[in-house]
Design an enzyme around this catalytic site. Structure first.
Site, short mmCIF file in Angstrom:
data_model
loop_
_atom_site.label_atom_id
_atom_site.label_comp_id
_atom_site.label_asym_id
_atom_site.label_seq_id
_atom_site.Cartn_x
_atom_site.Cartn_y
_atom_site.Cartn_z
N LYS A 102 0.87 -1.18 0.00
CA LYS A 102 0.00 0.00 0.00
C LYS A 102 0.90 1.22 0.00
CE LYS A 102 -3.29 2.71 2.64
NZ LYS A 102 -3.93 2.95 3.95
N GLY A 164 -8.80 9.20 9.44
CA GLY A 164 -9.23 9.27 10.82
C GLY A 164 -10.32 10.29 11.11
N ALA A 191 -9.78 5.38 3.93
CA ALA A 191 -9.66 6.50 4.87
C ALA A 191 -10.93 7.34 4.97
CB ALA A 191 -8.48 7.41 4.49
N GLY A 192 -11.17 7.80 6.19
CA GLY A 192 -12.24 8.76 6.45
C GLY A 192 -13.58 8.17 6.84
N ASN A 213 -9.46 1.76 9.51
CA ASN A 213 -8.73 1.41 10.72
C ASN A 213 -9.36 2.07 11.94
OD1 ASN A 213 -5.17 1.32 11.59
ND2 ASN A 213 -6.93 0.97 12.85
N THR A 214 -9.33 3.42 11.97
CA THR A 214 -9.71 4.16 13.16
C THR A 214 -11.13 3.86 13.61
OG1 THR A 214 -8.24 5.94 12.45
CG2 THR A 214 -9.83 6.48 14.15
#
Length: 268
Positions: A102, A164, A191-192, A213-214
């Site tokens: 990645k 995040g 993301a996001g 992830n977050t």
């Protein structure tokens, strides 16, 4: 048996949920979240792992991934130049024995937005070195085309919103344009995302997978949240395959009655 696998570089992935491994409250929570997610692909920040100096969580993550047949996707998070990203990717290939990477090259410290120029340069070099490159990029159509056609990337990973942030799909129209203009490309929103409904929205518009992830790692109950995202992603993909109805600017009766006789009351 999954009749709708995601094919990348000849590999069939049963899950369209890619999961990050940073920031979990404990190694056990990470392992349980990986299991609950059903993921077939987990990401790992090599620079973060080396700086932390503690491979306990990493070892547990790798064991959990291996137990369910998931693949590892090292990433170049924290890199600021193409040279740095290429060097880190080569290190990751030596350490983990995978040519999947990645690619992240950050250009702005506040938004963590990718640097399109350094990203394209790094992707081009890595493909020449035999890597299967998953570039973290914006939803810019011209950049995405160049990553595919000039660099030779196997996948595109446009952001949903800044990393995040939990904002979801900040520019859904741009993502729809990518899907329409690049119909053969494998698109992964990265993301996001902050809620399972946002992941479902991405899959409903034809995005092939999501990476997050977050939203799981920082949830009050990461394992439960991982399962919620898993189910939302399955539902979103099923809805896209089934065929969503077109949106309308006016009401369309689900049971038309015009031109048909009907009774207003009981017959005498």
């Amino acid at each position: 048996m999954n009749d709708d696998p995601l094919i990348i570089d000849g590999a069939a992935l049963a899950s369209r949920f890619f999961l990050g491994t940073a920031g979990y409250p404990s190694p056990a929570a990470l392992a349980e979240a990986i299991e609950a997610s059903g993921t077939q692909l987990i990401t790992l920040g090599l620079k973060r792992t080396l700086q932390a100096g503690d491979n306990g969580a990493l070892a547990l993550a790798l064991d959990a991934a291996q137990a369910r047949g998931a693949r590892l996707l090292p990433n170049t998070a924290g890199c600021r130049s193409a040279h740095e990203a290429v060097a880190l990717a080569c290190m990751a290939r030596e350490l983990y024995g995978t040519h999947w990477i990645k690619l992240e090259v950050v250009g702005d410290e506040l938004t963590l937005q990718p640097d399109p120029f350094e990203l394209l340069a790094a992707a081009t070099e890595l493909v020449k070195l035999g890597f299967t490159v998953f570039p973290y990029c914006t939803e810019d159509l011209v950049l995405c085309r160049r990553l595919l056609d000039e660099a030779g990337c196997a996948v595109l990973m446009p952001w949903g919103a800044p990393i995040g942030s939990g904002q979801g799909l900040a520019h859904p129209r741009a993502l729809r344009t990518l899907r329409e203009r690049l119909p053969e490309a494998t698109l992964v929103v990265d993301a996001g995302l902050g809620a399972p409904s946002q992941a479902a929205q991405a899959l409903e518009m034809g995005i092939d997978a999501v990476l997050l992830n977050t939203a799981v790692a920082k949830a009050r109950e990461p394992v439960r949240m991982a399962a919620a995202f898993r189910d939302a992603i399955v539902a979103g993909r099923a809805a896209w395959r089934a065929g969503l109805i077109a949106t309308q600017d006016f009401a369309v009766a689900s049971t038309p009655v015009s031109g048909h006789a009907f009774l207003l009351g009981d017959a005498a």
